[in-house]
Write a protein that holds these residues in place. Sequence first.
Motif, PDB file in Angstrom:
ATOM      1  N   LEU A 165       6.810  21.477 -20.864  1.00  0.00           N
ATOM      2  CA  LEU A 165       7.256  21.809 -19.733  1.00  0.00           C
ATOM      3  C   LEU A 165       6.592  21.082 -18.350  1.00  0.00           C
ATOM      4  CD1 LEU A 165       8.290  25.445 -19.940  1.00  0.00           C
ATOM      5  CD2 LEU A 165      10.357  23.232 -20.227  1.00  0.00           C
ATOM      6  N   ASN A 166       5.136  20.624 -18.824  1.00  0.00           N
ATOM      7  CA  ASN A 166       4.209  19.673 -18.462  1.00  0.00           C
ATOM      8  C   ASN A 166       3.106  19.047 -18.667  1.00  0.00           C
ATOM      9  OD1 ASN A 166       2.631  18.947 -15.831  1.00  0.00           O
ATOM     10  ND2 ASN A 166       1.664  20.813 -15.503  1.00  0.00           N
ATOM     11  N   PRO A 167       4.117  17.438 -19.047  1.00  0.00           N
ATOM     12  CA  PRO A 167       4.197  16.041 -19.932  1.00  0.00           C
ATOM     13  C   PRO A 167       2.610  15.075 -18.981  1.00  0.00           C
ATOM     14  CG  PRO A 167       6.643  15.760 -19.360  1.00  0.00           C
ATOM     15  CD  PRO A 167       5.755  17.242 -18.476  1.00  0.00           C
ATOM     16  N   LYS A 168       2.843  15.656 -17.447  1.00  0.00           N
ATOM     17  CA  LYS A 168       1.742  15.173 -17.408  1.00  0.00           C
ATOM     18  C   LYS A 168       0.588  15.534 -17.203  1.00  0.00           C
ATOM     19  CE  LYS A 168       0.383  13.154 -12.482  1.00  0.00           C
ATOM     20  NZ  LYS A 168      -0.601  14.460 -11.958  1.00  0.00           N
ATOM     21  N   LEU A 169       0.455  16.635 -17.467  1.00  0.00           N
ATOM     22  CA  LEU A 169      -0.917  17.766 -17.710  1.00  0.00           C
ATOM     23  C   LEU A 169      -1.105  16.965 -18.468  1.00  0.00           C
ATOM     24  CD1 LEU A 169      -2.973  19.951 -17.494  1.00  0.00           C
ATOM     25  CD2 LEU A 169      -1.287  21.730 -17.733  1.00  0.00           C
ATOM     26  N   LEU A 212       0.062   8.037 -20.145  1.00  0.00           N
ATOM     27  CA  LEU A 212      -0.816   8.538 -19.775  1.00  0.00           C
ATOM     28  C   LEU A 212      -1.898   8.329 -20.580  1.00  0.00           C
ATOM     29  CD1 LEU A 212       1.044  11.153 -17.607  1.00  0.00           C
ATOM     30  CD2 LEU A 212      -0.562   9.615 -16.929  1.00  0.00           C
ATOM     31  N   SER A 213      -2.365   8.087 -21.841  1.00  0.00           N
ATOM     32  CA  SER A 213      -2.664   8.504 -22.467  1.00  0.00           C
ATOM     33  C   SER A 213      -2.908   7.714 -23.946  1.00  0.00           C
ATOM     34  CB  SER A 213      -3.239   9.944 -23.345  1.00  0.00           C
ATOM     35  OG  SER A 213      -1.705  10.278 -24.280  1.00  0.00           O
ATOM     36  N   PRO A 214      -3.976   8.009 -24.598  1.00  0.00           N
ATOM     37  CA  PRO A 214      -3.976   7.077 -25.991  1.00  0.00           C
ATOM     38  C   PRO A 214      -3.433   7.243 -27.646  1.00  0.00           C
ATOM     39  CG  PRO A 214      -6.173   7.358 -25.412  1.00  0.00           C
ATOM     40  CD  PRO A 214      -5.227   8.056 -24.744  1.00  0.00           C
TER      41      PRO A 214
END
Length: 290
Positions: A165-169, A212-214
């Motif tokens: 529910l918190n893809p950014k995190l 946001l990440s590899p």
Amino acid sequence: MWCLPTVRPNVSEMFKCSSSLRRFHSPMLKQATAARFSTTSSSPYLPPLFSVAPMMEWTDNHYRTLARIITKHAWLYTEMIAAQTLIHQQTNLTGLLLVLHQDRFLAFSPQQHPIVLQLGGSNVESLAKAAKLSHPYGYDEINLNCGCPSPKVAGHGCFGVTLMLNPKLVGEAMSAIADNTNVPVTVKCRIGVDDHDSYDELCDFVYKVSTLSPTRHFIVHSRKALLGGISPADNRRIPPLKYEYYYALARDFPDLKFTINGGITSVSKVNAALEKGAHGVMPLADPGTC
Ligand SMILES: Cc1cc2nc3c(=O)[nH]c(=O)nc-3n(C[C@H](O)[C@H](O)[C@H](O)COP(=O)(O)O)c2cc1C
């Protein structure tokens, strides 16, 4: 149109019986493992072709040693280990005890390669620290659990499947983990949570985490999770499998790799998934049904 590969291996090749043990020693699997290890930063990331699902209270050192006798090349996962547990073990213990205690969680025999450490947690700093603590052990990959619906896990803040529910995190956590390791980082998730079960929401999760990440590889347990207090066993039985979500991800994110998980319980199901274009398969080697 779903992408179908031109040549897919026949996985019954992998299943060679020796006594009562099933072996997964096929030349194809050996080749896939070798190719995976020869991956360099300039060559494309290859996901494990065949991996054994992580299972709390099952895939410990003993289970993995047994699994490695049965299969030489399948990727093995640890049980989920909470990042906070590793940190507590480090700070609360001293000297040799610290090493022994931590080794209870992180040590493994070299024969277990290729092996993936699965972390649980949602605190970015803790996950980064846990990745750093695991570095000397030489895991081949670090995975973040974003699929566990257990109230013990998902009920305690943003942990397990509630992370979806918190893809950014998750993206930030994966970036922090990657900053503290030199091996690939991956995510194991479901296809949704409760009413957040549209394909668009799943795409949003994958898109944000991978930008946001590899993270380039997602293991997709192709059921949603229900957080209304049903047991983990019911969460593997009640929500229907929706493999169409998995194949749609493989189609819509051509730069990413996806491993299919959930309900893969036989050689024919493994073969069917590979023939349909799955990049990798993760059956559940249920000790009760082997
Ligand atoms: C006893 C047990 C423990 C599990 N522990 C974990 C775990 O630690 N981490 C994880 O990502 N999934 C865990 N799972 C989920 C499996 O890895 C897998 O995603 C799931 O069982 C797939 O669905 P299936 O049972 O229909 O094959 C566990 C499953 C079982 C049965």
